[in-house]
Scaffold this active site. Sequence first.
Site, PDB file in Angstrom:
ATOM      1  CD  GLU A  28      45.900-101.434  23.111  1.00 47.16           C
ATOM      2  OE1 GLU A  28      45.831-100.197  22.954  1.00 47.16           O
ATOM      3  OE2 GLU A  28      46.710-101.969  23.883  1.00 47.16           O
ATOM      4  CG  ASN A  73      47.996 -96.333  25.473  1.00 44.73           C
ATOM      5  OD1 ASN A  73      47.630 -96.502  26.633  1.00 44.73           O
ATOM      6  ND2 ASN A  73      49.264 -96.110  25.165  1.00 44.73           N
ATOM      7  CD  GLU A 174      48.647 -97.493  30.629  1.00 48.05           C
ATOM      8  OE1 GLU A 174      49.058 -96.691  29.748  1.00 48.05           O
ATOM      9  OE2 GLU A 174      49.208 -98.575  30.849  1.00 48.05           O
ATOM     10  CD  GLU A 293      47.906-102.273  29.587  1.00 45.96           C
ATOM     11  OE1 GLU A 293      49.129-102.033  29.384  1.00 45.96           O
ATOM     12  OE2 GLU A 293      46.995-101.533  29.194  1.00 45.96           O
ATOM     13  CD  GLN A 351      48.226-105.755  23.199  1.00 42.03           C
ATOM     14  OE1 GLN A 351      47.834-106.181  22.133  1.00 42.03           O
ATOM     15  NE2 GLN A 351      48.407-104.452  23.423  1.00 42.03           N
TER      16      GLN A 351
END
Length: 504
Positions: A28, A73, A174, A293, A351
Amino acid sequence: MTLKATVIADADFVISKLDRRLFGTFVEHMGRCVYGGIYEPGHPTADANGFRQDVMALTRELGPTIVRYPGGNFLSGYDWEDGVGPKENRPIKLDLAWHSTETNEFGTNEFMVWCKEAGVQPMFAVNLGTRGPDEARHFLEYCNHPGGTYYSDLRISHGFTEPHNIKFWCLGNEMDGPWQTCAKTAHEYGRIAQETGKVMKWVDPSIELTACGSSQRLMPTYGKWEYEVLDTCFDQVDYISLHHYMRNDGNDIKEFFAEIEALDYFITEVAAIADAVAASRRSTKRIMLSLDEWNVWYKAHTPDDLKKPGWPKAPPLLEEIYNFEDALVVGGALIVMINHADRLKAGCLAQLVNVIGPIMTETGGPAWRQTIFHPIADCTRLGHGEVLRLKVDTTTFETKSQGDIPHLLTAAVRDPQTGHVAIYALNRSTEDAMELDIDLRGMGAGLALVAATELHHADLKIVNTKDNEVIKPVPNGSATVKGSRLTAQLKPQSWNVFAIETQQ
């Protein structure tokens, strides 16, 4: 005291073929995952593309099969057009998710080049926060259409004649979370996922799509969210996502081990909800699960770990330093995931590097393996074939949150083509060794133990550093195979791996 555990593993009793995409990870645009992680032009090991070759070597050793990108996000405010074309023309923008400045120096095409060099499959995601179906279909056209249209020709003008052929796509991230840029209700998200999935499959019918499930099992809308979302976009999607982070807030190893059971329940429950939606339609279609995740994450969790003041570029965020007990819990989670191979078809450890990652780097300096690196590498290296349905007889211990849970967690994967068998075993007793006895039935003649390793340390809090990777697998000299029986001594609080060859 020595505990005893017996296991029957029969080649004829199979849960499912193991989907290798279960062993994925996640990159990410957050903290130092991209900038200073996989990508750092000017680093002593960087290649012409700016990819750190020390991180690349560790990535190949870790062995992930699929990598989710670009968020997270970050995704819910990301304009994909910002990350393509000449770098000097790319805009610098504020990232609201992590209160950072995003240079867009690294984007879609750079990531695809990195994937090919790393030998991994991409898992892409489309922004359904600030954007919607139109931008998603254009992004897919840019990536997958061969040419002759505006967006495919735009890719070609950027130097990528051949389409990227990205097959696995996530519809947002999410979206139930109030922290998300432009979060949505289940109804709002279900509708946008339905329409986005529809037009994306019109552009490329060969792709697979994942709908957002709950961002965690403790969300107040959990269960209801999954049902309403799938009830709306059932015909358009192939998977529903799960996100699960395991915590040790009370510094209680037994309760920490019980977090593994919570993951087990989570997977079982979401599969049941998906089947309930199918049943309401009298449909034979089965929605599969993507745990896109998951990890241990609880120490680097303060406001300063999540956001730095002043909109910095690639600040250090969520740089969790993993200890030995974290590695044990990650190993236990992998066993649960393997044993749900009939419904869980993809997984992404969040991650890959620096940001709650198995790989840690120093900007301009070295890269090293965190403790959690090793159970993951054990599974990616040896986990090929079919997951066997085991009969396990083991002692239990009491926990506050999950009641009595077994000391032994184990999984077995057999490759019917080669006869190779991998067995993973976690002894969750912190005090007692365990005598393990496994009856390997129907595996063929001439069973031979190829390797037996253990991950063990008396200090649950010990960590790896750039100067001393103290936690790493060592041989387990107690393991033997005689006839069809594997026996071994498992040390207290230990992760164990056995590789066996058979003659067909």
